[in-house]
Design a protein around this motif. Structure first.
Motif, PDB file in Angstrom:
ATOM      1  N   GLU A  27       0.836  -1.181   0.000  1.00  0.00           N
ATOM      2  CA  GLU A  27       0.000   0.000   0.000  1.00  0.00           C
ATOM      3  C   GLU A  27       0.881   1.244   0.000  1.00  0.00           C
TER       4      GLU A  27
ATOM      5  N   PRO B 212      -5.967  -0.342  -2.222  1.00  0.00           N
ATOM      6  CA  PRO B 212      -6.181  -1.279  -1.127  1.00  0.00           C
ATOM      7  C   PRO B 212      -5.130  -2.376  -1.103  1.00  0.00           C
TER       8      PRO B 212
ATOM      9  N   SER C 197      -5.115  -8.241   0.963  1.00  0.00           N
ATOM     10  CA  SER C 197      -6.172  -8.913   1.719  1.00  0.00           C
ATOM     11  C   SER C 197      -7.526  -8.265   1.453  1.00  0.00           C
ATOM     12  N   ARG C 198      -7.545  -6.933   1.384  1.00  0.00           N
ATOM     13  CA  ARG C 198      -8.802  -6.237   1.131  1.00  0.00           C
ATOM     14  C   ARG C 198      -9.319  -6.551  -0.273  1.00  0.00           C
TER      15      ARG C 198
ATOM     16  N   GLN D 274     -12.910  -8.340  -1.064  1.00  0.00           N
ATOM     17  CA  GLN D 274     -13.883  -7.721  -1.968  1.00  0.00           C
ATOM     18  C   GLN D 274     -14.285  -8.680  -3.087  1.00  0.00           C
TER      19      GLN D 274
END
Length: 358
Positions: A21, A33, A36-37, A41
């Motif tokens: 990030e 993001p 993991s995000r 999603q």
């Protein structure tokens, strides 16, 4: 010259690495993001897609059932079909709603499922919930063990033979994998039975326990060896060939050639530069091959008499036991969708640059 080199180094250091990030307020990558995000999603979007897909699959099961030329009353009455009077047949038809329109039957089935009553199995002569509860551990344990074993063997062996392209081990493994890929699971099962059960007498031929005995860990493990091997062997070939091909392509890529030029080689090169890229096609294939795993499990369980859900799926389809067939078909579809979503989410987590959106 020193100033130019420092400037180039600063620009290179400012380029965000895949999966990392960027600090807030550093340009268009400021709010990118993390891996993991992105994976979460993706799983959320796949879950939303799963709902209408499952409804359509269940709708298709009942539509196909209505188009079947066979009479489901035969499955419900069994041996009593010929001797049953018309009044008895009408009573069974009324009790099980066999004369309902297929859409009405589909709607009633979903209402019953949400109420916690999936129905009665005419082939097993017991509630569908009991059938699933008793047989699910056998299928899940066998399939999961075979899938994990096949994936580990294929990834490790595919990486090894891919790094030794053209060698004796590579030619032997690829030839054997191609031969096994063209061999149906029931042939593999019969060969294992012929050699290790009938010929050598090392393992039982069928079932999950000896006649008259209760289920035990020792008995389960002994009876599970041959069906586990048959299912694992049927899953390895395509995964192995895919991993091997990906490693061969990655080994001649610019990134790997650059790493070799910097003196990186051996295990660090394979682990840090080749495998992370090569494993992505294998993971994608793993998700798409889940239907083959289900079909292979159905064949293997039938050959070995393994008391799992795959065998019950075959029996319910043959006997037109749609009360059992519907939840098993829907459950198989859910399993495939979940497996595909997890494989893609894992691929995104490993390399967020692939940017899967659906």
């Amino acid at each position: 010259m020193t100033t130019q080199i420092r400037s180039d180094a600063e620009r290179l250091a400012a380029i965000p690495r895949p999966g990392s990030e960027s600090p807030v307020g550093t340009g268009k990558h400021a709010h990118r993001p993390g891996r993991s995000r992105i994976a979460i999603q993706l799983l959320g979007r796949r879950f939303l897609v799963m709902i209408p897909t499952v409804l359509l699959v269940s709708l298709g099961v009942f539509a196909v059932a209505a188009a079947s030329p066979f009479d489901p009353l035969t499955a419900h009455l069994g041996d009593r079909y010929q001797s049953a009077t018309q009044a008895q047949r009408d009573a069974v038809t009324q009790a099980y709603g066999l004369d309902d329109h297929w859409f009405t039957a589909w709607w009633k089935w979903w209402v019953a499922v949400f109420r916690g009553d999936p129905g009665w199995s005419s082939t097993m002569r017991q509630p569908v919930a009991d059938v699933i509860g008793q047989r699910l551990p056998f299928t899940v344990g066998m399939s999961l063990a075979a899938l994990l074993s096949a994936a580990v063997i294929a990834i490790v062996l595919g990486a090894v033979v891919g790094m030794r392209r053209g060698g004796l081990l590579d030619r032997a493994c690829t030839s054997l994998a191609a031969m096994l890929a063209a061999t149906p699971p029931f042939v593999v099962s019969l060969l294992l039975v012929s050699v290790f059960a009938v010929g050598l007498g090392w393992f039982p031929t069928s079932g999950a326990r000896r006649p008259g005995d209760d289920y035990s860990l020792d008995g389960l493990l002994t009876h599970a060896v041959l069906p586990y091997l048959a299912l694992t062997i049927s899953m390895i070939p395509w995964l192995l060939l895919t991993m091997r091909s990906a490693v061969v392509d990655a080994a001649v890529s610019d990134a790997v050639l650059g790493a070799r030029a910097r003196g990186v080689g051996g295990w660090p090169l394979l682990r840090g530069h080749i495998v992370p890229v090569s494993v992505l096609p294998t993971l994608a294939l793993l998700g798409t091959r889940l239907p083959e795993l289900i079909a292979g499990a159905a064949i293997v369980e039938t050959v070995f008499g393994w008391p799992g859900l795959a065998e019950a799926l075959v029996d319910s389809a043959v006997a037109l036991d749609f009360s059992l067939l519907a939840p098993l078909a829907v459950g198989s579809a859910v399993l495939v969708l979940i497996g595909s979503a997890l494989s893609d989410a894992t691929a995104v987590w490993i390399d967020p640059r692939i940017g899967l959106r659906a």
